[in-house]
Write an enzyme that holds these catalytic residues in place. Structure first.
Site, PDB file in Angstrom:
ATOM      1  N   GLY A  12       0.825  -1.207   0.000  1.00  0.00           N
ATOM      2  CA  GLY A  12       0.000   0.000   0.000  1.00  0.00           C
ATOM      3  C   GLY A  12       0.857   1.254   0.000  1.00  0.00           C
ATOM      4  N   HIS A  18       4.777   1.915  -8.041  1.00  0.00           N
ATOM      5  CA  HIS A  18       3.847   0.774  -8.036  1.00  0.00           C
ATOM      6  C   HIS A  18       2.971   0.806  -9.286  1.00  0.00           C
ATOM      7  CE1 HIS A  18       4.314   1.529  -3.542  1.00  0.00           C
ATOM      8  NE2 HIS A  18       4.663   0.259  -3.645  1.00  0.00           N
ATOM      9  N   VAL A 162      11.371   4.257 -10.513  1.00  0.00           N
ATOM     10  CA  VAL A 162      10.747   5.524 -10.919  1.00  0.00           C
ATOM     11  C   VAL A 162      11.239   6.610  -9.968  1.00  0.00           C
ATOM     12  CG1 VAL A 162       8.551   6.724 -11.282  1.00  0.00           C
ATOM     13  CG2 VAL A 162       8.750   4.293 -11.843  1.00  0.00           C
TER      14      VAL A 162
END
Ligand code: PAF
Length: 270
Positions: A12, A18, A162
């Site tokens: 999460g 993600h 990223v």
């Protein structure tokens, strides 16, 4: 087209790293699943299990996964994943020697927790492909070894790290940085870039490459270097002799106040 399913495992507190994995999975698979599970077995006592940012981001995470094209979200409770807690006869999946390597040495027990939960996720969800981010470099090596050695019928796909515009690798824990810390945080990637530059100029001595990265962190009074590691990408073993025929994983971990930042780059073999 052959039916294929992809799994993006997460804890999460999702960010673009993600979601880029979800997009990769969406491109390659008929069905895309994501798991959201803050895995207690990979937190040591005193770490941030109770305060991990995901406890506050559930609705936002779900909306982001749906918008990125996830078909199925698996978000079990800790009791459902580990009905016996950590009691007698609870199994662990462990990799021999992993706690002596890079991030493993800095967080003993961490990779045992990761290998255990990833094994359970693979058994429960049976994905054709598993998607992990290069940001957690040694985690990718560990899971690759786990999949090979335990014969999981799953292919590991590693997506690129990223980064924010200033080079800081995206991480759920970046929210812990205050404004002053955030301003100096890009030095972590700058240190890896320095190491990469020195490597591209022909330096192959691991110690000299480690020193190149360390010298950048030494200029930042708020930062404490935890390690610079140069490891074999095949087995995560630290490289102590001249680099040559093997690809190397150059990783760094830095303390910035209470926050730990990790990052890595790959160095191609000659
Ligand atoms: O990288 C992570 O977020 C976790 O280590 C993972 C792979 C989801 C296992 O809990």
């Amino acid at each position: 087209m052959l039916f294929r399913s992809g799994l993006v495992p997460t804890m999460g507190a999702l960010h673009e790293g993600h979601l880029s994995l979800v997009r990769l999975a969406r491109r390659d698979n008929t069905l895309v699943a994501a798991s959201v599970f803050v895995n207690p077995k990979q937190f040591a006592p005193g770490e941030d299990l109770e305060t991990y940012p995901a406890h506050a981001t559930w609705e936002r995470d779900l909306a982001a996964l749906e918008a990125a094209g996830v078909d199925f979200v698996f978000a079990p409770s800790a009791e459902a994943m580990y009905p016996r807690g950590s009691g007698v006869m609870t199994p662990f999946v462990d990799l021999v020697g992993v706690d002596a390597l890079g991030e493993g040495a800095s967080r003993p027990g961490f990779f045992r927790g990761v290998a255990t939960v990833v094994s359970k996720l693979l058994n429960i969800l049976q994905p054709s492909c598993l998607y992990l981010g290069q940001k957690d470099g040694l985690q990718c090596v560990v899971v690759s070894s786990l999949i090979d050695e335990l014969n999981f019928p799953t292919r590991l796909v590693v997506g690129p790290t990223v980064r924010e515009a200033d080079g800081l690798a995206m991480s759920s824990r970046n929210v812990y940085l205050d404004a002053t810390q955030r301003a100096v945080a890009p030095a972590v990637y700058a240190a890896l870039c320095k190491l990469q530059d020195v490597h591209s100029l022909g330096e192959r001595d691991p110690e000299a490459l480690r020193r190149a990265a360390a010298s950048v962190i030494a200029r930042e009074p708020l930062m404490t270097l935890e390690y610079v590691s140069l490891a074999d990408t095949a087995d995560g073993q630290e490289l102590d002799s001249r680099l040559g025929g093997e690809d190397a994983l150059a990783s760094i971990a830095v303390r910035l106040g209470d926050v730990k930042l990790i990052d890595n780059v790959l160095l191609a073999s000659d």
